[in-house]
Scaffold this motif. Structure first.
Motif, PDB file in Angstrom:
ATOM      1  N   ALA A 175      18.766 112.045   4.453  1.00 24.87           N
ATOM      2  CA  ALA A 175      18.058 113.232   3.965  1.00 24.87           C
ATOM      3  C   ALA A 175      17.783 114.206   5.106  1.00 24.87           C
ATOM      4  O   ALA A 175      17.953 115.423   4.964  1.00 24.87           O
ATOM      5  N   ARG A 176      17.368 113.669   6.242  1.00 28.34           N
ATOM      6  CA  ARG A 176      17.093 114.533   7.395  1.00 28.34           C
ATOM      7  C   ARG A 176      18.361 115.259   7.829  1.00 28.34           C
ATOM      8  O   ARG A 176      18.356 116.464   8.076  1.00 28.34           O
ATOM      9  N   GLN A 177      19.468 114.521   7.888  1.00 30.31           N
ATOM     10  CA  GLN A 177      20.744 115.120   8.285  1.00 30.31           C
ATOM     11  C   GLN A 177      21.220 116.134   7.242  1.00 30.31           C
ATOM     12  O   GLN A 177      21.737 117.198   7.586  1.00 30.31           O
ATOM     13  N   PHE A 178      21.030 115.810   5.971  1.00 30.42           N
ATOM     14  CA  PHE A 178      21.434 116.677   4.865  1.00 30.42           C
ATOM     15  C   PHE A 178      20.732 118.037   4.958  1.00 30.42           C
ATOM     16  O   PHE A 178      21.345 119.087   4.792  1.00 30.42           O
ATOM     17  N   VAL A 179      19.439 117.985   5.253  1.00 28.50           N
ATOM     18  CA  VAL A 179      18.666 119.229   5.401  1.00 28.50           C
ATOM     19  C   VAL A 179      19.096 119.967   6.668  1.00 28.50           C
ATOM     20  O   VAL A 179      19.349 121.180   6.647  1.00 28.50           O
ATOM     21  N   ASN A 180      19.187 119.245   7.778  1.00 33.39           N
ATOM     22  CA  ASN A 180      19.544 119.874   9.055  1.00 33.39           C
ATOM     23  C   ASN A 180      20.909 120.556   9.020  1.00 33.39           C
ATOM     24  O   ASN A 180      21.127 121.553   9.723  1.00 33.39           O
ATOM     25  N   HIS A 181      21.810 120.037   8.189  1.00 38.39           N
ATOM     26  CA  HIS A 181      23.157 120.609   8.103  1.00 38.39           C
ATOM     27  C   HIS A 181      23.241 121.783   7.129  1.00 38.39           C
ATOM     28  O   HIS A 181      24.329 122.299   6.864  1.00 38.39           O
ATOM     29  N   GLY A 182      22.113 122.185   6.583  1.00 39.74           N
ATOM     30  CA  GLY A 182      22.074 123.406   5.778  1.00 39.74           C
ATOM     31  C   GLY A 182      22.528 123.269   4.344  1.00 39.74           C
ATOM     32  O   GLY A 182      22.979 124.256   3.746  1.00 39.74           O
ATOM     33  N   HIS A 183      22.393 122.079   3.765  1.00 38.49           N
ATOM     34  CA  HIS A 183      22.846 121.871   2.391  1.00 38.49           C
ATOM     35  C   HIS A 183      21.770 122.180   1.344  1.00 38.49           C
ATOM     36  O   HIS A 183      22.034 122.048   0.148  1.00 38.49           O
ATOM     37  N   VAL A 184      20.569 122.571   1.786  1.00 35.80           N
ATOM     38  CA  VAL A 184      19.435 122.677   0.864  1.00 35.80           C
ATOM     39  C   VAL A 184      18.840 124.086   0.837  1.00 35.80           C
ATOM     40  O   VAL A 184      18.720 124.754   1.866  1.00 35.80           O
ATOM     41  N   LEU A 185      18.470 124.503  -0.375  1.00 35.93           N
ATOM     42  CA  LEU A 185      17.739 125.760  -0.572  1.00 35.93           C
ATOM     43  C   LEU A 185      16.354 125.439  -1.122  1.00 35.93           C
ATOM     44  O   LEU A 185      16.189 124.515  -1.915  1.00 35.93           O
ATOM     45  N   VAL A 186      15.378 126.210  -0.707  1.00 40.74           N
ATOM     46  CA  VAL A 186      14.026 126.109  -1.271  1.00 40.74           C
ATOM     47  C   VAL A 186      13.671 127.476  -1.835  1.00 40.74           C
ATOM     48  O   VAL A 186      13.648 128.473  -1.107  1.00 40.74           O
ATOM     49  N   ASN A 187      13.465 127.510  -3.139  1.00 42.61           N
ATOM     50  CA  ASN A 187      13.194 128.783  -3.836  1.00 42.61           C
ATOM     51  C   ASN A 187      14.275 129.821  -3.531  1.00 42.61           C
ATOM     52  O   ASN A 187      13.986 131.006  -3.328  1.00 42.61           O
ATOM     53  N   GLY A 188      15.519 129.344  -3.471  1.00 40.73           N
ATOM     54  CA  GLY A 188      16.650 130.247  -3.285  1.00 40.73           C
ATOM     55  C   GLY A 188      16.981 130.600  -1.849  1.00 40.73           C
ATOM     56  O   GLY A 188      17.966 131.295  -1.592  1.00 40.73           O
ATOM     57  N   LYS A 189      16.173 130.121  -0.887  1.00 42.44           N
ATOM     58  CA  LYS A 189      16.400 130.449   0.514  1.00 42.44           C
ATOM     59  C   LYS A 189      16.804 129.198   1.290  1.00 42.44           C
ATOM     60  O   LYS A 189      16.244 128.122   1.077  1.00 42.44           O
ATOM     61  N   ALA A 190      17.765 129.355   2.185  1.00 44.87           N
ATOM     62  CA  ALA A 190      18.244 128.227   2.978  1.00 44.87           C
ATOM     63  C   ALA A 190      17.139 127.739   3.920  1.00 44.87           C
ATOM     64  O   ALA A 190      16.488 128.537   4.592  1.00 44.87           O
ATOM     65  N   VAL A 191      16.939 126.433   3.946  1.00 44.65           N
ATOM     66  CA  VAL A 191      15.976 125.816   4.858  1.00 44.65           C
ATOM     67  C   VAL A 191      16.666 124.629   5.519  1.00 44.65           C
ATOM     68  O   VAL A 191      17.174 123.745   4.841  1.00 44.65           O
TER      69      VAL A 191
ATOM     70  N   ILE B 228      11.008 124.998  -5.934  1.00 44.67           N
ATOM     71  CA  ILE B 228      12.285 124.512  -6.455  1.00 44.67           C
ATOM     72  C   ILE B 228      13.228 124.255  -5.284  1.00 44.67           C
ATOM     73  O   ILE B 228      13.527 125.152  -4.507  1.00 44.67           O
ATOM     74  N   ILE B 229      13.649 123.013  -5.186  1.00 48.11           N
ATOM     75  CA  ILE B 229      14.583 122.607  -4.134  1.00 48.11           C
ATOM     76  C   ILE B 229      15.934 122.377  -4.806  1.00 48.11           C
ATOM     77  O   ILE B 229      16.000 121.753  -5.868  1.00 48.11           O
ATOM     78  N   GLU B 230      16.997 122.900  -4.222  1.00 39.98           N
ATOM     79  CA  GLU B 230      18.318 122.715  -4.824  1.00 39.98           C
ATOM     80  C   GLU B 230      19.387 122.541  -3.760  1.00 39.98           C
ATOM     81  O   GLU B 230      19.222 122.965  -2.608  1.00 39.98           O
ATOM     82  N   VAL B 231      20.471 121.913  -4.164  1.00 35.49           N
ATOM     83  CA  VAL B 231      21.617 121.756  -3.278  1.00 35.49           C
ATOM     84  C   VAL B 231      22.416 123.052  -3.291  1.00 35.49           C
ATOM     85  O   VAL B 231      22.670 123.622  -4.360  1.00 35.49           O
ATOM     86  N   ARG B 232      22.785 123.513  -2.116  1.00 36.58           N
ATOM     87  CA  ARG B 232      23.570 124.736  -2.013  1.00 36.58           C
ATOM     88  C   ARG B 232      24.881 124.591  -2.782  1.00 36.58           C
ATOM     89  O   ARG B 232      25.471 123.511  -2.832  1.00 36.58           O
ATOM     90  N   GLN B 233      25.326 125.653  -3.403  1.00 35.67           N
ATOM     91  CA  GLN B 233      26.471 125.613  -4.309  1.00 35.67           C
ATOM     92  C   GLN B 233      27.694 124.936  -3.695  1.00 35.67           C
ATOM     93  O   GLN B 233      28.305 124.049  -4.294  1.00 35.67           O
ATOM     94  N   LYS B 234      28.039 125.307  -2.468  1.00 38.85           N
ATOM     95  CA  LYS B 234      29.271 124.764  -1.884  1.00 38.85           C
ATOM     96  C   LYS B 234      29.112 123.327  -1.383  1.00 38.85           C
ATOM     97  O   LYS B 234      30.087 122.722  -0.928  1.00 38.85           O
ATOM     98  N   SER B 235      27.882 122.797  -1.501  1.00 30.96           N
ATOM     99  CA  SER B 235      27.649 121.411  -1.078  1.00 30.96           C
ATOM    100  C   SER B 235      27.552 120.446  -2.257  1.00 30.96           C
ATOM    101  O   SER B 235      27.435 119.241  -2.063  1.00 30.96           O
ATOM    102  N   LYS B 236      27.610 120.971  -3.471  1.00 29.25           N
ATOM    103  CA  LYS B 236      27.362 120.142  -4.646  1.00 29.25           C
ATOM    104  C   LYS B 236      28.427 119.087  -4.912  1.00 29.25           C
ATOM    105  O   LYS B 236      28.178 118.139  -5.656  1.00 29.25           O
TER     106      LYS B 236
END
Length: 206
Positions: A112-128, A140-148
């Motif tokens: 999970a830490r690596q997943f977030v650090n690699h930019g696969h996650v958006l929070v309320n539509g913004k990359a975190v 709202i936390i979501e997986v970025r479109q190109k990472s799904k």
């Protein structure tokens, strides 16, 4: 064996418990500690030892946080009105990597830490990309479109060893998560007993 897998196994062995409930934990095969003296009868821990162990177990569970990181979170919990142990659990569960793990978007908290650090996650539509980012109720936390299409996500969703807790609303089709509310200790599905009260006692005396 990957470095992360080795780290998970090392923590399990050190704690003497399968703290994530993983079926591949070495504790499922041998319950004694690591090293040549691991099979010796365990000595009764002192109060300090019991409190230290509780702190190390909780700290390890969330990806083996550094003492500096964990102490900072504890300090925040201590400043909030209410039960410090409950506040500590709430703050730990609001970490973005913890939410990603709880939502079963990845198989382990280390992933999970690596997943977030690699930019696969958006929070309320913004990359975190900061694993320690603290989510708020309603976020709202979501997986970025190109990472799904990442294989790790399908692998995690298929896991039967843990369920998504009710303080999260997860849509496995859209790969979105709503952080509904901040949980207390009784809401969090730990596979082993966590004792934040002993963590409070540890920091109160040290």
């Amino acid at each position: 064996m990957t470095k992360r897998t080795a780290a998970k196994h090392k923590i399990d062995r050190r704690m003497g418990e399968n703290i994530w409930g993983r079926p591949k934990s070495p504790l499922n095969k041998r319950e004694y500690g690591p090293g040549q003296h691991g099979q010796r009868r365990k000595q009764k821990l002192s109060d300090f030892g019991t409190q230290l162990r509780a702190k190390q177990k909780l700290k390890g569970y969330y990806g083996d946080l550094t003492e500096k990181q964990f102490r900072k979170i504890y300090g925040e919990a201590e400043r909030v009105k209410g039960d410090t142990g409950e506040m500590l659990i709430g703050l730990l569960e609001r970490r973005l990597d913890a939410v990603v793990y709880r939502a079963k978007l990845v198989p382990t908290v280390f992933a999970a830490r690596q997943f977030v650090n690699h930019g696969h996650v958006l929070v309320n539509g913004k990359a975190v990309n900061i694993a320690s980012y603290r989510v708020k109720e309603g976020d709202i936390i979501e997986v970025r479109q190109k990472s799904k299409q990442l294989a790790i996500i399908a692998e995690a969703i298929a896991l039967t060893e843990r369920d998504v807790p009710d303080y999260l609303e997860v849509d496995n089709t859209k790969l979105t998560v709503k952080f509904v509310r901040t949980p207390g200790l009784g809401d969090v599905p730990y596979p082993v007993q966590m004792e934040p009260n002993l963590v409070v006692e540890f920091y109160a005396k040290n």
